[in-house]
Design a protein around this motif. Structure first.
Motif, PDB file in Angstrom:
ATOM      1  N   LYS A 132       0.836  -1.212   0.000  1.00  0.00           N
ATOM      2  CA  LYS A 132       0.000   0.000   0.000  1.00  0.00           C
ATOM      3  C   LYS A 132       0.867   1.257   0.000  1.00  0.00           C
ATOM      4  N   ILE A 133       1.919   1.238   0.808  1.00  0.00           N
ATOM      5  CA  ILE A 133       2.801   2.415   0.899  1.00  0.00           C
ATOM      6  C   ILE A 133       3.488   2.657  -0.435  1.00  0.00           C
ATOM      7  N   SER A 134       3.863   1.586  -1.133  1.00  0.00           N
ATOM      8  CA  SER A 134       4.550   1.808  -2.411  1.00  0.00           C
ATOM      9  C   SER A 134       3.584   2.439  -3.410  1.00  0.00           C
ATOM     10  N   LEU A 135       2.311   2.058  -3.341  1.00  0.00           N
ATOM     11  CA  LEU A 135       1.318   2.698  -4.213  1.00  0.00           C
ATOM     12  C   LEU A 135       1.175   4.174  -3.875  1.00  0.00           C
ATOM     13  N   LEU A 136       1.147   4.463  -2.571  1.00  0.00           N
ATOM     14  CA  LEU A 136       0.967   5.859  -2.135  1.00  0.00           C
ATOM     15  C   LEU A 136       2.115   6.749  -2.616  1.00  0.00           C
ATOM     16  N   ALA A 137       3.334   6.209  -2.622  1.00  0.00           N
ATOM     17  CA  ALA A 137       4.468   7.023  -3.083  1.00  0.00           C
ATOM     18  C   ALA A 137       4.388   7.237  -4.592  1.00  0.00           C
ATOM     19  N   ALA A 138       3.802   6.271  -5.300  1.00  0.00           N
ATOM     20  CA  ALA A 138       3.729   6.372  -6.768  1.00  0.00           C
ATOM     21  C   ALA A 138       2.564   7.268  -7.228  1.00  0.00           C
ATOM     22  N   ILE A 194      11.649   1.982  -5.121  1.00  0.00           N
ATOM     23  CA  ILE A 194      12.484   0.779  -5.258  1.00  0.00           C
ATOM     24  C   ILE A 194      12.075  -0.168  -4.143  1.00  0.00           C
ATOM     25  N   TYR A 195      11.675  -1.358  -4.556  1.00  0.00           N
ATOM     26  CA  TYR A 195      11.132  -2.356  -3.637  1.00  0.00           C
ATOM     27  C   TYR A 195      12.081  -3.554  -3.654  1.00  0.00           C
ATOM     28  N   ILE A 196      12.864  -3.719  -2.576  1.00  0.00           N
ATOM     29  CA  ILE A 196      13.774  -4.870  -2.506  1.00  0.00           C
ATOM     30  C   ILE A 196      13.014  -6.024  -1.847  1.00  0.00           C
ATOM     31  N   ASP A 197      12.717  -7.008  -2.677  1.00  0.00           N
ATOM     32  CA  ASP A 197      11.819  -8.096  -2.286  1.00  0.00           C
ATOM     33  C   ASP A 197      12.652  -9.352  -2.036  1.00  0.00           C
ATOM     34  N   VAL A 198      13.116  -9.504  -0.800  1.00  0.00           N
ATOM     35  CA  VAL A 198      14.071 -10.573  -0.498  1.00  0.00           C
ATOM     36  C   VAL A 198      13.436 -11.955  -0.585  1.00  0.00           C
ATOM     37  N   GLU A 199      12.167 -12.053  -0.196  1.00  0.00           N
ATOM     38  CA  GLU A 199      11.564 -13.388  -0.106  1.00  0.00           C
ATOM     39  C   GLU A 199      10.545 -13.657  -1.220  1.00  0.00           C
ATOM     40  N   SER A 200      10.591 -12.867  -2.261  1.00  0.00           N
ATOM     41  CA  SER A 200       9.643 -13.027  -3.382  1.00  0.00           C
ATOM     42  C   SER A 200       8.194 -12.968  -2.909  1.00  0.00           C
ATOM     43  N   LYS A 201       7.892 -12.027  -2.016  1.00  0.00           N
ATOM     44  CA  LYS A 201       6.525 -11.894  -1.507  1.00  0.00           C
ATOM     45  C   LYS A 201       5.745 -10.812  -2.268  1.00  0.00           C
ATOM     46  N   PHE A 202       6.450 -10.039  -3.074  1.00  0.00           N
ATOM     47  CA  PHE A 202       5.775  -8.955  -3.792  1.00  0.00           C
ATOM     48  C   PHE A 202       4.819  -9.574  -4.806  1.00  0.00           C
ATOM     49  N   SER A 203       3.577  -9.057  -4.821  1.00  0.00           N
ATOM     50  CA  SER A 203       2.596  -9.560  -5.786  1.00  0.00           C
ATOM     51  C   SER A 203       1.993  -8.382  -6.531  1.00  0.00           C
ATOM     52  N   SER A 204       2.236  -8.324  -7.852  1.00  0.00           N
ATOM     53  CA  SER A 204       1.691  -7.186  -8.604  1.00  0.00           C
ATOM     54  C   SER A 204       0.168  -7.299  -8.684  1.00  0.00           C
ATOM     55  N   ARG A 205      -0.342  -8.530  -8.680  1.00  0.00           N
ATOM     56  CA  ARG A 205      -1.800  -8.702  -8.720  1.00  0.00           C
ATOM     57  C   ARG A 205      -2.439  -8.103  -7.465  1.00  0.00           C
ATOM     58  N   ARG A 206      -1.818  -8.407  -6.320  1.00  0.00           N
ATOM     59  CA  ARG A 206      -2.347  -7.879  -5.051  1.00  0.00           C
ATOM     60  C   ARG A 206      -2.197  -6.341  -5.009  1.00  0.00           C
ATOM     61  N   LEU A 207      -1.099  -5.850  -5.567  1.00  0.00           N
ATOM     62  CA  LEU A 207      -0.870  -4.407  -5.606  1.00  0.00           C
ATOM     63  C   LEU A 207      -2.006  -3.717  -6.366  1.00  0.00           C
ATOM     64  N   ILE A 208      -2.349  -4.282  -7.534  1.00  0.00           N
ATOM     65  CA  ILE A 208      -3.414  -3.686  -8.349  1.00  0.00           C
ATOM     66  C   ILE A 208      -4.759  -3.807  -7.620  1.00  0.00           C
ATOM     67  N   GLU A 209      -4.963  -4.958  -6.945  1.00  0.00           N
ATOM     68  CA  GLU A 209      -6.223  -5.143  -6.200  1.00  0.00           C
ATOM     69  C   GLU A 209      -6.359  -4.050  -5.126  1.00  0.00           C
ATOM     70  N   ILE A 210      -5.264  -3.809  -4.395  1.00  0.00           N
ATOM     71  CA  ILE A 210      -5.297  -2.765  -3.353  1.00  0.00           C
ATOM     72  C   ILE A 210      -5.563  -1.412  -4.012  1.00  0.00           C
ATOM     73  N   GLY A 211      -4.914  -1.165  -5.147  1.00  0.00           N
ATOM     74  CA  GLY A 211      -5.090   0.113  -5.853  1.00  0.00           C
ATOM     75  C   GLY A 211      -6.525   0.317  -6.302  1.00  0.00           C
ATOM     76  N   ILE A 212      -7.093  -0.687  -6.924  1.00  0.00           N
ATOM     77  CA  ILE A 212      -8.467  -0.555  -7.454  1.00  0.00           C
ATOM     78  C   ILE A 212      -9.461  -0.320  -6.317  1.00  0.00           C
ATOM     79  N   ASN A 213      -9.257  -1.021  -5.196  1.00  0.00           N
ATOM     80  CA  ASN A 213     -10.208  -0.882  -4.086  1.00  0.00           C
ATOM     81  C   ASN A 213      -9.980   0.369  -3.238  1.00  0.00           C
ATOM     82  N   SER A 214      -8.730   0.831  -3.184  1.00  0.00           N
ATOM     83  CA  SER A 214      -8.453   2.006  -2.344  1.00  0.00           C
ATOM     84  C   SER A 214      -8.612   3.307  -3.110  1.00  0.00           C
ATOM     85  N   PHE A 215      -8.229   3.295  -4.384  1.00  0.00           N
ATOM     86  CA  PHE A 215      -8.264   4.532  -5.183  1.00  0.00           C
ATOM     87  C   PHE A 215      -8.990   4.263  -6.504  1.00  0.00           C
ATOM     88  N   PRO A 216     -10.294   3.907  -6.439  1.00  0.00           N
ATOM     89  CA  PRO A 216     -10.986   3.525  -7.677  1.00  0.00           C
ATOM     90  C   PRO A 216     -10.974   4.633  -8.727  1.00  0.00           C
TER      91      PRO A 216
END
Ligand SMILES: Nc1ncnc2c1ncn2[C@@H]1O[C@H](COP(=O)(O)OP(=O)(O)OP(=O)(O)O)[C@@H](O)[C@H]1O
Length: 368
Positions: free
Chosen positions: A119-125, A138-160
């Motif tokens: 959510k914070i990365s979306l807010l900065a963008a 810049i998102y350093i994703d050490v454990e491969s937990k970053f999900s672009s699908r989830r990012l878009i889902e949060i974006g669509i629901n938070s900032f339609p």
């Protein structure tokens, strides 16, 4: 590393530098004037002229302290804080995540640290007219937990209103660069690249999810165990301070028992899914995985925990905030506070990390 050919030296001197294999400004400036005279076989006047021009072109112009201060004030859009859009938390943090400082999120596995980071990365963008920083992340994703699908889902629901605009979701996601270092050595290399990008591009936020995972396999037992990240901590701190961007990092938890130092909860051995029926058998003796050296380095520490099935986000360390705890939920919009007033914590409660009574949280320890 600026090329001598780009300095604008008269051709006659430029050619002599090239012929003697002095290619970059660094090659030239690493030698004394007399060494250059000897190597180039030219007079002192010509060498002095060339060195002065090379220095002028490669060194940044001097700035006064006053102009540096003015720049800093100008850059500190939003009064030097990135709002989390969690009203109560922003109020407690005097506006959000501070620029030029390290903010740590610590909590057990599955509590919602990555959801917060997404959510914070979306807010900065986001564009500044929507309260964002209109910048790159810049998102350093050490454990491969970053999900672009989830990012878009949060974006669509938070900032339609933004994400429904054609091409906007793609543009926002395109502003977030994800790096996946596979080892501490690769992470060190990534940080060097990050430094260059931060200075060259419009990077407005650095996220590292998670710092602790980087050393899970390389941690030594005993008093030396904090050393593997010592250099990184200093580097990230100076990067934040120098570039005036907020840096958000996650940290995991481990058992508090002294002789169980290797039982970090993110380690794969003896994994067990914590089910609601036996949650009460677990106690909450958890501490942040990275030790005291690390804890001192961070400016703001937010503890995410679960008590009796309710998740809380606590302001455990902050230069100006009271020790408040806010109940939260993870929804399709990401993290959402259930009330904005917060509950004031007493004594050491604010630093404790509870993990009781939430079926979503995976506990990997063996304290039963
Ligand atoms: N689409 C969704 N809707 C609602 N809740 C979700 C959704 N996706 C994930 N969650 C919640 O987020 C939790 C996972 O959070 P997250 O991945 O941020 O954990 P974490 O603290 O980063 O853990 P780890 O330390 O293992 O990386 C899940 O337990 C679930 O409750």
């Amino acid at each position: 590393n600026k090329l001598i050919t780009e300095i604008g030296l008269p051709k006659s001197i430029g050619h002599i530098f090239a012929a003697r294999n002095i290619i970059t400004a660094k090659d030239a400036l690493s030698l004394t004037e007399f060494e250059l005279m000897e190597l180039l076989d030219v007079g002192l006047e010509q060498v002095k002229f060339a060195v002065a021009l090379i220095s002028e072109v490669t060194s940044p112009p001097y700035q006064t302290v006053q102009s540096l201060l003015e720049q800093r004030v100008q850059n500190e859009y939003l009064m030097g804080h990135l709002p989390t859009h969690l009203k109560g938390l922003d109020a407690a943090l005097c506006g959000g995540l501070p620029f030029g400082a390290l903010t740590e999120l610590v909590g057990p596995s599955g509590i919602g640290k990555t959801q917060f980071c997404l959510k914070i990365s979306l807010l900065a963008a986001l564009p500044s007219c929507y309260g964002g920083l209109d910048g790159h992340v810049i998102y350093i994703d050490v454990e491969s937990k970053f999900s672009s699908r989830r990012l878009i889902e949060i974006g669509i629901n938070s900032f339609p209103e933004i994400f429904c605009l054609e091409g906007m979701a793609k543009e926002m996601a395109g502003r977030i660069t994800v790096l996946r270092p596979g080892s501490l050595t690769e992470f060190t290399e990534s940080l060097q690249k990050v430094k260059v990008s931060v200075l060259q591009h419009q990077v407005k936020l650095l996220i590292i999810d998670s710092m602790a995972a980087l050393v899970s396999g390389e941690y030594e037992q005993g008093p030396q165990r904090q050393h593997p990240l010592g250099w990184h901590i200093s580097f990230i701190k100076s990067l934040a301070e120098f570039s005036r961007i907020p840096v958000l990092m996650t940290n995991q938890v481990r058992s508090r028992v002294a002789n169980q130092i290797s039982q970090y909860v993110f380690q794969a051995e003896s994994r067990e899914l914590m089910v609601e029926d036996n949650t009460e058998k677990f106690d909450s003796r958890l501490v942040a995985a990275l030790g005291i050296h690390w804890a001192h380095a961070v400016n703001v520490r937010l503890v995410l925990e679960s008590r009796s099935g309710q998740r809380f986000i606590k302001v455990a360390k902050s230069p100006m905030s009271p020790p408040l705890a806010f109940p939260f939920q993870v929804t399709s919009m990401g993290i959402v506070l259930l009330n904005d007033d917060g509950v004031e914590m007493e004594g050491s409660q604010i630093n404790a990390i509870d993990h009781q009574g939430h079926s979503d949280i995976i506990y990997h320890g063996d304290e039963r």
